[in-house]
Design a protein around this motif. Structure first.
Motif, PDB file in Angstrom:
ATOM      1  N   CYS A 107       1.151   2.285   6.671  1.00  0.00           N
ATOM      2  CA  CYS A 107       2.076   1.532   5.992  1.00  0.00           C
ATOM      3  C   CYS A 107       2.155   1.826   4.331  1.00  0.00           C
ATOM      4  N   GLU A 108       1.100   1.798   4.103  1.00  0.00           N
ATOM      5  CA  GLU A 108       0.763   2.053   2.389  1.00  0.00           C
ATOM      6  C   GLU A 108       1.132   3.432   2.093  1.00  0.00           C
ATOM      7  N   ALA A 109       1.081   4.402   3.187  1.00  0.00           N
ATOM      8  CA  ALA A 109       1.204   5.782   2.792  1.00  0.00           C
ATOM      9  C   ALA A 109       2.697   6.032   2.850  1.00  0.00           C
ATOM     10  N   ALA A 110       3.626   5.197   3.631  1.00  0.00           N
ATOM     11  CA  ALA A 110       4.995   5.326   3.683  1.00  0.00           C
ATOM     12  C   ALA A 110       5.520   4.669   2.518  1.00  0.00           C
ATOM     13  N   VAL A 111       5.050   3.703   2.149  1.00  0.00           N
ATOM     14  CA  VAL A 111       5.622   3.117   1.119  1.00  0.00           C
ATOM     15  C   VAL A 111       5.425   3.699  -0.268  1.00  0.00           C
ATOM     16  N   ALA A 112       4.133   4.380  -0.454  1.00  0.00           N
ATOM     17  CA  ALA A 112       3.882   5.131  -1.594  1.00  0.00           C
ATOM     18  C   ALA A 112       4.889   6.359  -1.587  1.00  0.00           C
ATOM     19  N   GLU A 113       5.348   6.971  -0.412  1.00  0.00           N
ATOM     20  CA  GLU A 113       6.247   7.982  -0.434  1.00  0.00           C
ATOM     21  C   GLU A 113       7.547   7.776  -0.543  1.00  0.00           C
ATOM     22  N   TYR A 114       8.060   6.539   0.016  1.00  0.00           N
ATOM     23  CA  TYR A 114       9.584   6.428   0.264  1.00  0.00           C
ATOM     24  C   TYR A 114       9.855   4.986  -0.559  1.00  0.00           C
ATOM     25  N   GLY A 115       8.789   4.127  -0.854  1.00  0.00           N
ATOM     26  CA  GLY A 115       9.236   2.833  -1.752  1.00  0.00           C
ATOM     27  C   GLY A 115       9.486   1.839  -0.421  1.00  0.00           C
ATOM     28  N   VAL A 116       9.742   0.529  -0.731  1.00  0.00           N
ATOM     29  CA  VAL A 116       9.924  -0.673   0.125  1.00  0.00           C
ATOM     30  C   VAL A 116      11.137  -0.404   0.673  1.00  0.00           C
ATOM     31  N   PRO A 117      11.383  -0.327   2.168  1.00  0.00           N
ATOM     32  CA  PRO A 117      12.595  -0.379   2.493  1.00  0.00           C
ATOM     33  C   PRO A 117      13.577  -1.606   2.305  1.00  0.00           C
TER      34      PRO A 117
END
Length: 246
Positions: A107-117
């Motif tokens: 989850c941290e990796a996804a938020v770091a790459e795409y931001g908070v949905p």
């Protein structure tokens, strides 16, 4: 009277080494973790929580696609030609970060790459994507380890303390566990147990809240693992590539 001493061992030959240890007048004591009061700051945990981890499976090839960003993954299917999966949304970031990573780390990796949905929970989005990737056979899920006493350690429970000896080491000295350390050892010896369950059992045995012993139990188990006195049971792995539809 000295009472009854029961020795656990794997092979009768081990007794030649452990019996003198039981009579040793001054064994090496392994300090037990203290039972802390609530005001004392807790040390860092030696092990993470008992959460499953995820690792990407071996694939034939990958290809980055742009506009929009996607990831094409060429994966083998048993008995058939390779299959192409196109990952979109947060899935490419999850794929790249999935090297023994927990859902929290993914989850941290996804938020770091795409931001908070917008309008959605990042954790929920990632968990759904992880489930889809596992179902497609692209991620492998590994359960948390369960710890047990190494079969090469002979030990005896006597007079409120545990005396143990690593029979693999000819020059090894007997070690003694007392207090809460002996409680931890007995729970480990009762059968393979996950860290969180071990914490719960020890807390019940000594009569305190789990939060007060959590970090100390984990740190003590880390020391036992480092000394090769405690070993992990092989983790249960689910490789969904076996379940992928043709």
């Amino acid at each position: 009277m000295g009472g009854i001493t029961r020795v656990r061992y794997r092979d009768a030959a081990d007794l030649a080494a452990v019996l003198p240890a039981l009579a040793h007048p001054d064994p090496r004591w392994i300090d037990p973790p203290p039972v802390p009061d609530a005001s004392r700051p807790q040390p860092p945990r030696a092990y993470e929580d008992d959460a499953p981890s995820y690792t990407r499976v071996d694939v034939v090839d990958t290809l980055e696609l742009r506009d929009p960003e996607r990831l094409a993954v060429l994966s083998p299917v048993r008995g058939q030609e390779a299959k192409v999966h196109v990952l979109a949304g947060v899935a490419p970031a999850i794929w790249r970060a999935a090297v023994g990573a927990s859902v929290e780390a993914l989850c941290e990796a996804a938020v770091a790459e795409y931001g908070v949905p917008a309008g959605a929970s990042a954790s929920g989005v990632v968990q759904r994507a992880v489930s889809e990737l596992v179902g497609a056979g692209l991620l492998r899920r590994s359960e948390a380890p369960r710890w047990s006493v190494c079969p090469d350690v002979a030990w005896a429970d006597r007079e409120g303390r545990v005396v143990l000896l690593d029979v693999r080491e000819p020059a090894a000295q007997p070690a003694a566990l007392g207090g809460s350390a002996s409680v931890i050892w007995r729970e480990l010896a009762a059968g393979a147990v996950a860290t969180s369950e071990l914490v719960a059992r020890v807390a019940r045995a000594v009569g305190v809240e789990e939060e007060l012993v959590d970090a100390d139990v984990r740190t003590f188990v880390a020391g036992l693992v480092e000394a090769r006195l405690v070993v992990p049971r092989a983790s249960t792995e689910i490789d969904s590539s076996d379940l992928t539809d043709p």
